[in-house]
Write a protein that holds these residues in place. Structure first.
Motif, mmCIF file in Angstrom:
data_model
loop_
_atom_site.group_PDB
_atom_site.id
_atom_site.type_symbol
_atom_site.label_atom_id
_atom_site.label_comp_id
_atom_site.label_asym_id
_atom_site.label_seq_id
_atom_site.Cartn_x
_atom_site.Cartn_y
_atom_site.Cartn_z
ATOM 1 N N GLY A 175 0.785 -1.223 0.000
ATOM 2 C CA GLY A 175 0.000 0.000 0.000
ATOM 3 C C GLY A 175 0.816 1.271 0.000
ATOM 4 N N ILE A 176 2.160 1.154 0.005
ATOM 5 C CA ILE A 176 3.036 2.328 -0.026
ATOM 6 C C ILE A 176 3.807 2.318 -1.337
ATOM 7 N N PRO A 177 3.627 3.298 -2.204
ATOM 8 C CA PRO A 177 4.379 3.328 -3.465
ATOM 9 C C PRO A 177 5.879 3.350 -3.214
ATOM 10 N N ARG A 178 6.625 2.747 -4.126
ATOM 11 C CA ARG A 178 8.081 2.658 -3.964
ATOM 12 C C ARG A 178 8.702 4.029 -3.741
ATOM 13 N N SER A 179 8.260 5.021 -4.502
ATOM 14 C CA SER A 179 8.902 6.328 -4.449
ATOM 15 C C SER A 179 8.388 7.204 -3.308
ATOM 16 N N ALA A 180 7.413 6.718 -2.539
ATOM 17 C CA ALA A 180 6.816 7.535 -1.485
ATOM 18 C C ALA A 180 7.650 7.451 -0.208
ATOM 19 N N HIS A 181 8.031 8.615 0.323
ATOM 20 C CA HIS A 181 8.712 8.647 1.608
ATOM 21 C C HIS A 181 7.663 8.691 2.712
ATOM 22 N N VAL A 182 7.806 7.828 3.698
ATOM 23 C CA VAL A 182 6.867 7.771 4.822
ATOM 24 C C VAL A 182 7.636 8.125 6.083
ATOM 25 N N ASP A 183 7.256 9.214 6.727
ATOM 26 C CA ASP A 183 7.992 9.651 7.907
ATOM 27 C C ASP A 183 7.451 8.989 9.170
ATOM 28 N N ARG A 184 7.558 7.675 9.182
ATOM 29 C CA ARG A 184 7.218 6.878 10.355
ATOM 30 C C ARG A 184 7.933 5.547 10.217
ATOM 31 N N HIS A 185 8.017 4.842 11.310
ATOM 32 C CA HIS A 185 8.631 3.521 11.250
ATOM 33 C C HIS A 185 7.718 2.566 10.493
ATOM 34 N N VAL A 186 8.261 1.922 9.449
ATOM 35 C CA VAL A 186 7.526 0.912 8.693
ATOM 36 C C VAL A 186 8.030 -0.457 9.152
ATOM 37 N N PRO A 187 7.194 -1.279 9.753
ATOM 38 C CA PRO A 187 7.651 -2.573 10.268
ATOM 39 C C PRO A 187 8.197 -3.475 9.162
ATOM 40 N N ALA A 188 9.021 -4.406 9.563
ATOM 41 C CA ALA A 188 9.592 -5.353 8.614
ATOM 42 C C ALA A 188 8.567 -6.405 8.206
ATOM 43 N N ALA A 189 8.645 -6.817 6.954
ATOM 44 C CA ALA A 189 7.789 -7.889 6.455
ATOM 45 C C ALA A 189 8.330 -9.253 6.856
ATOM 46 N N LEU A 190 9.610 -9.314 7.216
ATOM 47 C CA LEU A 190 10.253 -10.559 7.624
ATOM 48 C C LEU A 190 10.733 -10.436 9.060
ATOM 49 N N GLY A 191 10.515 -11.470 9.859
ATOM 50 C CA GLY A 191 11.080 -11.515 11.189
ATOM 51 C C GLY A 191 12.547 -11.898 11.139
ATOM 52 N N PRO A 192 13.259 -11.790 12.255
ATOM 53 C CA PRO A 192 14.688 -12.128 12.257
ATOM 54 C C PRO A 192 15.004 -13.528 11.738
ATOM 55 N N ASP A 193 14.227 -14.538 12.137
ATOM 56 C CA ASP A 193 14.509 -15.895 11.676
ATOM 57 C C ASP A 193 14.270 -16.041 10.177
ATOM 58 N N GLU A 194 13.214 -15.397 9.676
ATOM 59 C CA GLU A 194 12.952 -15.443 8.233
ATOM 60 C C GLU A 194 14.051 -14.728 7.456
ATOM 61 N N PHE A 195 14.518 -13.612 7.991
ATOM 62 C CA PHE A 195 15.615 -12.890 7.344
ATOM 63 C C PHE A 195 16.871 -13.753 7.330
ATOM 64 N N ALA A 196 17.148 -14.422 8.442
ATOM 65 C CA ALA A 196 18.318 -15.293 8.515
ATOM 66 C C ALA A 196 18.220 -16.426 7.504
ATOM 67 N N ASP A 197 17.017 -16.995 7.356
ATOM 68 C CA ASP A 197 16.820 -18.055 6.358
ATOM 69 C C ASP A 197 17.123 -17.532 4.952
ATOM 70 N N LEU A 198 16.643 -16.318 4.666
ATOM 71 C CA LEU A 198 16.844 -15.722 3.353
ATOM 72 C C LEU A 198 18.325 -15.512 3.058
ATOM 73 N N ILE A 199 19.038 -14.911 4.005
ATOM 74 C CA ILE A 199 20.463 -14.638 3.795
ATOM 75 C C ILE A 199 21.251 -15.934 3.655
#
Length: 317
Positions: free
Chosen positions: A258-282
């Motif tokens: 729901g946020i366009p790529r080029s849109a700057h959002v001046d708030r914290h945007v949560p991660a779509a991946l948790g730490p374990d999912e990120f670790a799996d990806l890397i």
């Protein structure tokens, strides 16, 4: 470990570990990173610099071997829009690097593991596009690019960074000019591109051609950064085919639904991946592409980097 100049890493060393999203952590701490100050707001007071230093220290504690100074928005164009005088412009660059240096010194003083100089933490100066990361249509003429990138890399070298990371480049033209100026200033330089689908820069240019050009012209490593995981994977496949030397990735894992790529959002945007999912990806990317550099961009936190570090250690990489 810290020397990538010889090409692909030797077996068992594992990829060099970058830090994560500084702007993400500033926003999580409640700081605005909106224009015209952007992340430069973090250098405005001792309290803000202390907060920034703590973010660097958090990434060091998570296993980062490269700490990126908060200079992404410290180019002449962005700083001039703040109405600062010339001395103030250079001061912002020096302050950002100084905060990173103090964080690294504190970490090294508190560690008694006998690490040699070859394994010391590196401090990178960040060099972003002089206009907007996501707007290749705004890339200025060559003469403006040369003057502005020359100023920033000169100041970065003057204050003693270990390398220059030219990152989130959306066009081959600006990437090559920034690289030329960095090398002219005597810097080690990496180049990172922000990509869209099908391994293309946001300008529409093929990543393989842009990556091949900067590698031939002296980039020590070629990376994809601030790019969604699926598009990063496609880009990594192209990089591995196009480059004979070091490659790597530090993806954007924000939940941008729901946020366009080029849109700057001046708030914290949560991660779509948790730490374990990120670790799996890397870990999966490392196994498939034998990465030389890994880390995180927007959305990543010290917890994400710590999980990835632990996973790579367990895999013997």
């Amino acid at each position: 470990m810290n020397d990538l100049s010889g090409g692909r890493r030797s077996g068992g060393e594992g990829p060099l570990r970058l830090d994560g999203g500084t702007a993400t952590e500033l926003q999580r701490a409640g700081m605005s990173v909106d224009g015209p100050w952007w992340t430069n707001r973090a250098m405005n007071s001792e309290a803000d610099r202390t907060r920034l230093r703590g973010i660097h220290q958090g990434y060091l504690g998570a296993g980062a071997q490269v700490i990126t100074a908060n200079t992404f928005r410290c180019n002449l164009r962005a700083l001039s829009r703040l109405g600062l005088f010339d001395a103030g412009l250079a001061w912002m660059v020096h302050a950002a690097v100084g905060v990173a240096q103090s964080a690294v010194r504190a970490g090294e003083e508190g560690r008694a593991d006998g690490r040699g100089d070859a394994d010391r933490t590196l401090i990178a100066g960040s060099v972003g596009p002089v206009e907007d990361c996501y707007r290749p249509d705004l890339v200025p003429p060559d003469d403006e690019l040369r003057a502005e990138h020359r100023w920033l890399v000169t100041e970065l070298m003057r204050v003693g960074v270990d390398l220059v990371v030219i990152e989130t480049m959306n066009s081959e033209r600006e990437a090559r000019i920034a690289l030329e100026e960095a090398l002219r200033a005597g810097a080690r330089a990496w180049v990172g591109f922000v990509c869209d689908a099908d391994a293309r820069l946001l300008s529409g240019e093929k990543l393989t051609e842009a990556a091949g050009a900067v590698e031939r012209e002296g980039a020590e490593a070629v990376l994809v950064n601030c790019t969604a995981p699926a598009d990063s994977e496609t880009a990594l496949r192209a990089l591995r085919d196009a480059c004979s030397g070091p490659i790597g990735a530090y993806p954007n894992i924000e939940d941008r639904n729901g946020i366009p790529r080029s849109a700057h959002v001046d708030r914290h945007v949560p991660a779509a991946l948790g730490p374990d999912e990120f670790a799996d990806l890397i870990a999966r990317w490392d196994a498939e592409f034998s990465l030389d550099v890994v880390g995180g961009c927007c959305g990543t936190t010290p917890d994400h980097l710590a999980a990835a570090h632990e996973r790579l250690l367990r895999s013997g990489r």
